[in-house]
Design a protein around this motif. Structure first.
Motif, mmCIF file in Angstrom:
data_model
loop_
_atom_site.group_PDB
_atom_site.id
_atom_site.type_symbol
_atom_site.label_atom_id
_atom_site.label_comp_id
_atom_site.label_asym_id
_atom_site.label_seq_id
_atom_site.Cartn_x
_atom_site.Cartn_y
_atom_site.Cartn_z
ATOM 1 N N ARG A 158 54.917 17.216 54.450
ATOM 2 C CA ARG A 158 56.088 17.112 55.324
ATOM 3 C C ARG A 158 56.530 18.523 55.723
ATOM 4 N N ASP A 159 57.738 18.919 55.347
ATOM 5 C CA ASP A 159 58.216 20.246 55.745
ATOM 6 C C ASP A 159 58.073 21.268 54.622
ATOM 7 N N TRP A 160 57.231 20.960 53.628
ATOM 8 C CA TRP A 160 56.937 21.898 52.554
ATOM 9 C C TRP A 160 55.514 22.429 52.717
ATOM 10 N N VAL A 161 55.281 23.632 52.197
ATOM 11 C CA VAL A 161 53.948 24.234 52.226
ATOM 12 C C VAL A 161 53.505 24.495 50.790
ATOM 13 N N HIS A 162 52.337 23.969 50.449
ATOM 14 C CA HIS A 162 51.763 24.142 49.115
ATOM 15 C C HIS A 162 50.533 25.036 49.256
ATOM 16 N N VAL A 163 50.574 26.202 48.615
ATOM 17 C CA VAL A 163 49.516 27.200 48.758
ATOM 18 C C VAL A 163 48.793 27.357 47.427
ATOM 19 N N GLN A 164 47.483 27.277 47.472
ATOM 20 C CA GLN A 164 46.675 27.541 46.280
ATOM 21 C C GLN A 164 45.814 28.767 46.537
ATOM 22 N N GLU A 165 45.968 29.760 45.695
ATOM 23 C CA GLU A 165 45.129 30.951 45.798
ATOM 24 C C GLU A 165 43.886 30.742 44.955
ATOM 25 N N TYR A 166 42.723 30.879 45.565
ATOM 26 C CA TYR A 166 41.490 30.838 44.798
ATOM 27 C C TYR A 166 41.330 32.184 44.098
ATOM 28 N N ALA A 167 41.080 32.158 42.799
ATOM 29 C CA ALA A 167 40.921 33.405 42.056
ATOM 30 C C ALA A 167 39.772 34.204 42.656
ATOM 31 N N PRO A 168 39.992 35.476 42.982
ATOM 32 C CA PRO A 168 38.930 36.267 43.616
ATOM 33 C C PRO A 168 37.797 36.547 42.641
ATOM 34 N N PRO A 169 36.579 36.701 43.134
ATOM 35 C CA PRO A 169 35.467 37.080 42.245
ATOM 36 C C PRO A 169 35.705 38.466 41.672
ATOM 37 N N ARG A 170 35.026 38.759 40.576
ATOM 38 C CA ARG A 170 35.237 40.046 39.900
ATOM 39 C C ARG A 170 34.798 41.223 40.754
ATOM 40 N N SER A 171 33.981 40.969 41.766
ATOM 41 C CA SER A 171 33.511 42.056 42.618
ATOM 42 C C SER A 171 34.592 42.555 43.575
ATOM 43 N N ILE A 172 35.667 41.784 43.727
ATOM 44 C CA ILE A 172 36.745 42.163 44.645
ATOM 45 C C ILE A 172 37.779 42.991 43.900
ATOM 46 N N ASP A 173 38.186 44.101 44.482
ATOM 47 C CA ASP A 173 39.223 44.958 43.920
ATOM 48 C C ASP A 173 40.511 44.132 43.766
ATOM 49 N N PRO A 174 41.039 43.998 42.535
ATOM 50 C CA PRO A 174 42.249 43.185 42.336
ATOM 51 C C PRO A 174 43.422 43.629 43.190
ATOM 52 N N ASP A 175 43.552 44.943 43.422
ATOM 53 C CA ASP A 175 44.667 45.429 44.242
ATOM 54 C C ASP A 175 44.525 44.956 45.687
ATOM 55 N N LYS A 176 43.275 44.983 46.206
ATOM 56 C CA LYS A 176 43.058 44.497 47.568
ATOM 57 C C LYS A 176 43.317 42.993 47.661
ATOM 58 N N ALA A 177 42.861 42.258 46.644
ATOM 59 C CA ALA A 177 43.082 40.814 46.645
ATOM 60 C C ALA A 177 44.571 40.507 46.614
ATOM 61 N N GLN A 178 45.319 41.255 45.802
ATOM 62 C CA GLN A 178 46.762 41.032 45.726
ATOM 63 C C GLN A 178 47.432 41.371 47.051
ATOM 64 N N ALA A 179 47.013 42.471 47.687
ATOM 65 C CA ALA A 179 47.601 42.856 48.972
ATOM 66 C C ALA A 179 47.345 41.789 50.031
ATOM 67 N N TYR A 202 40.991 35.875 53.123
ATOM 68 C CA TYR A 202 42.234 35.221 52.723
ATOM 69 C C TYR A 202 41.877 33.904 52.059
ATOM 70 N N ALA A 203 41.524 34.006 50.769
ATOM 71 C CA ALA A 203 40.969 32.872 50.022
ATOM 72 C C ALA A 203 42.092 32.021 49.450
ATOM 73 N N VAL A 204 42.742 31.288 50.324
ATOM 74 C CA VAL A 204 43.797 30.373 49.910
ATOM 75 C C VAL A 204 43.585 29.032 50.596
ATOM 76 N N ALA A 205 44.141 27.995 49.999
ATOM 77 C CA ALA A 205 44.240 26.690 50.639
ATOM 78 C C ALA A 205 45.704 26.455 50.961
ATOM 79 N N VAL A 206 45.978 26.039 52.187
ATOM 80 C CA VAL A 206 47.351 25.807 52.626
ATOM 81 C C VAL A 206 47.481 24.329 52.988
ATOM 82 N N ASP A 207 48.309 23.608 52.256
ATOM 83 C CA ASP A 207 48.540 22.187 52.495
ATOM 84 C C ASP A 207 49.969 21.970 52.946
ATOM 85 N N LEU A 208 50.146 21.077 53.908
ATOM 86 C CA LEU A 208 51.482 20.701 54.353
ATOM 87 C C LEU A 208 51.871 19.374 53.716
#
Length: 725
Positions: free
Chosen positions: A462-483, A454-460
């Motif tokens: 206050r009461d908001w959540v800011h999520v950054q998804e790290y782009a998966p490497p090319r070796s990872i199946d895009p469908d699995k990464a999206q799921a 689960y290659a994301v950064a989750v920042d709080l």
């Protein structure tokens, strides 16, 4: 001319089976499917009925000749051999559409030219009179298709495509064509439901296409009843008396249908800009007494007119075009699923989607799926019976936020991986939440790819959540990464007890130039947060970064502690958060330099928010050029440059690895005796030039500039303290 004609009906890909059934009901005989078309036979009356009543076809073509062709000349001769005097006056106008290739013709324009020449040469009179070309409104529209060495020559009886009903003069950003909307309604069972007196509602109705097509089906209105010009209007084979009889019958059926009590047909649309265009379309279709549109989003959509009324919920949720749309779309589908479960028990639903994986996140099983194409976009229609035994949910309550007690809500069941991710978030929240409350910190990093899947950064914030998804490497199946991303996004509101609308998602990729500083959206919403006793503005939606680099918190607080009475210089200042801290710490003066006017305006707002307007200098300039020209002296300098920049406003390119020594030399030349310079950057492969330590007193302080929330990722940045020897 024979009274039995070969007819070809074209349609969008995927509608062939439905069109075949419809065409047979309208009298087409010996009908069979082709790719994106139906072929059959019928009298001219059948052709007219198809033009008037087909809800699914694009065009009705009447075949007038089939002949073999091997060259452009045999094509020309085959067209010329037709008795065109039966179809067009010599002084009339025509348009030619040509498709297919072969027989020495690989260019459709050339093929159309040969067909036109054959017609014109056959009709040219002794006086030289000949048909003219009119591509917009010709007397006769001719179509020729090359198919495996055979030319199929037809007259287009429909003229303009039959999906253009004439009521939709105003439309939204990505509308469904009317015949595709009708096909979706038919597949979803609306004709049956309408015959039983059921209701129809669209919670994301846009400009009302589903509603209008649904009302026309229910009221027995021919979809092309109001069309005034047809492809056969000036055709010499046209039989006006036959056409008028069929048209009068259709008008009588429409009048009878509209005289019946209207069904309950309602639409809801969140975008206020689409409400009036939708209502205008409804009025043009003559269905103002049947359809109502209201402004409202999916979360508040309430379809039931009364407890006993049942019907069909139909919708085409939007699909994402920007990075970060995954979150809004996921939560949109989840909200839709919740509203169906809470307010539509006993109804049926048809969800037309280009993202069927998101449909699985609604918390209701679909009992049937149909494949469609929306232009070149593959889509699916998910058919749902909103019954308790189809729900895929747990009756659990989301964990409360700190100092809050939300009411219990029904939440969708998480996948095994999603539950693991939620557990990690809750564990981190217990540990870091105590630290943040103790230190008075409102914004911090809660999770940073702690679990590699689960290659994301989750920042709080206050009461908001800011999520950054790290782009998966090319070796990872895009469908699995999206799921996995969808699993994580589904878990965040439940694990943290925050509303879905307060979760913002972006994708962080390897950046080129200044892309991370470029605007990604234009919502313009700023959130005020507090750090170290100062107020700062962050924007969670419009840029890849938020205006506040959380990992530099310790450095900013250090600057605040050391700034009293000093002249402070902030280079590559961004939104000048470090400058605000220096001013809070009692700096005698501050100077902040950045090339971006946008960020300097943001910096000005940050300073003003804290009452700092005097002795705060903001300079829009290229830092290297500004330093070379500046003759000021500063006691405290902070430099946090980008890794790479090629802004249009600067000459050349800045590369932190290549240019940092020159940058530091220029800055140290401006440092007062006994002064301190703090230098930091987040280039993972950065190496400080060895000559820097030969010229200045250098101390790496990276470990001391990491707070509890970034100790899991010690490579987030590196920092040094420089002084003159």
């Amino acid at each position: 001319m024979t009274d039995r004609h070969e007819l070809i009906l074209t349609c969008p890909k995927g509608l062939e089976g439905l069109l075949l059934e419809e065409a047979r009901q309208l009298g087409l005989e010996d009908a069979r499917e082709q790719t994106a078309a139906i072929r059959g036979f019928g009298a001219l009356e059948v052709a007219y009925r198809l033009c008037l009543w087909s809800r699914l076809a694009n065009r009705v073509l009447l075949v007038i000749s089939r002949f073999p062709t091997t060259t452009a000349e045999t094509l020309y001769e085959g067209v010329r051999s037709v008795d065109w005097a039966e179809h067009l006056e010599p002084g009339g106008s025509l348009a030619v559409e040509f498709s297919g290739r072969g027989s020495g013709i690989d260019n459709t324009h050339f093929g159309a030219l040969k067909v036109k020449d054959g017609i014109v040469d056959r009709l040219r009179t002794a006086s030289g009179e000949r048909p003219t070309v009119d591509k917009l409104n010709p007397d006769l529209r001719v179509h020729l298709r090359l198919d495996k060495g055979e030319a199929v020559l037809s007259l287009d009886l429909s003229g303009h495509s039959l999906h253009q009903r004439g009521y939709r003069l105003q439309q939204g950003a990505a509308p469904l064509k009317e015949n595709l909307a009708a096909a979706v309604l038919i597949r979803a069972g609306w004709p049956r439901i309408a015959a039983e007196g059921g209701a129809l509602t669209d919670p994301m109705c846009g400009v009302g296409t589903f509603l209008i097509e649904g009302a026309m089906i229910a009221a027995d209105i021919a979809p092309n009843l109001k069309r005034e010009r047809w492809g056969f209007s000036a055709w010499l084979g046209h039989v006006p008396a036959l056409w008028h009889r069929l048209h009068d019958e259709a008008e009588a059926r429409a009048a009878a249908g509209l005289a019946r009590p209207p069904l309950w047909i309602r639409g809801y649309e969140a975008d206020p800009r689409l409400i009036q265009p939708g209502r205008n379309n409804i009025e043009r279709a003559g269905l103002g007494s049947w359809i109502r549109i209201y402004q409202g989003d999916v979360a508040t959509f309430e379809p039931r007119p009364d407890q006993n009324q049942k019907g069909l919920v139909i919708c085409n949720p939007p699909y994402g075009e920007r990075l970060g749309d995954e979150a809004s779309l996921l939560y949109l589908y989840q909200n839709l699923g919740e509203r169906l479960r809470q307010a539509c028990l006993g109804w049926e639903a048809g969800i037309f989607t280009a993202a069927p994986d998101l449909g699985k996140r609604m918390g209701i099983r679909s009992h049937k799926q149909y494949a469609f194409w929306n232009g070149a976009l593959p889509c699916k229609l998910l058919l749902i019976k909103v019954e308790l035994d189809q729900f895929v949910t747990d009756n659990r309550t989301a964990p409360p936020q700190p100092n809050a007690a939300p009411a219990p809500v029904e939440v969708a069941r998480l996948s095994e991986g999603g539950q693991m991710f939620a557990n990690r978030l809750q564990k981190n929240l217990r540990l870091l939440g105590k630290w943040a409350r103790r230190e008075g910190i409102e914004c911090y990093r809660l999770y940073d790819a702690d679990m590699p899947e689960y290659a994301v950064a989750v920042d709080l914030y206050r009461d908001w959540v800011h999520v950054q998804e790290y782009a998966p490497p090319r070796s990872i199946d895009p469908d699995k990464a999206q799921a996995r991303l969808l699993d994580a996004l589904a878990a965040i509101p439940q694990a943290l007890g925050v509303p879905r609308k307060k979760v913002v998602v972006k994708r962080r990729e390897r950046q080129s130039g200044t892309r991370q500083y470029e605007r990604q959206a234009a919502q313009g919403q700023f959130l005020e947060v507090i750090e170290g006793g100062v107020k700062l503005l962050v924007n969670l939606t419009d840029y890849l970064d938020t205006g506040l680099f959380l990992d530099h918190r310790p450095l900013r607080l250090r600057i605040q502690r050391e700034a009293a009475g000093k002249r402070f210089l902030n280079l590559f200042c961004y939104t000048a958060t470090a400058t605000v801290h220096a001013a809070k710490g009692g700096a005698r003066s501050t100077t902040s330099v950045d090339l971006s006017r946008t960020y300097l305006d943001w910096a000005r707002r940050n300073l003003s928010l804290n009452g700092f307007s005097d002795r705060q200098r903001l300079e829009q300039a290229d830092v290297m050029e500004w330093l070379a020209a500046d003759r000021g002296e500063y006691d405290l300098i902070f430099i946090d440059p980008p890794t790479f920049s090629n802004s249009k406003r600067m000459e050349g390119v800045f590369d932190v690895q290549r240019d940092h020594a020159a940058l530091l030399d220029l800055a140290m030349a401006r440092l007062a005796a006994g002064g301190t310079l703090y230098f930091s950057n987040n280039f993972r492969k950065f190496e400080l030039d060895l000559s820097i330590a030969e010229r200045y007193a250098v101390e790496e302080i990276s470990a001391a500039t990491l707070d509890e929330d970034f100790r899991r990722n010690p490579k987030i940045h590196r920092a040094w303290r420089l002084q003159a020897r």
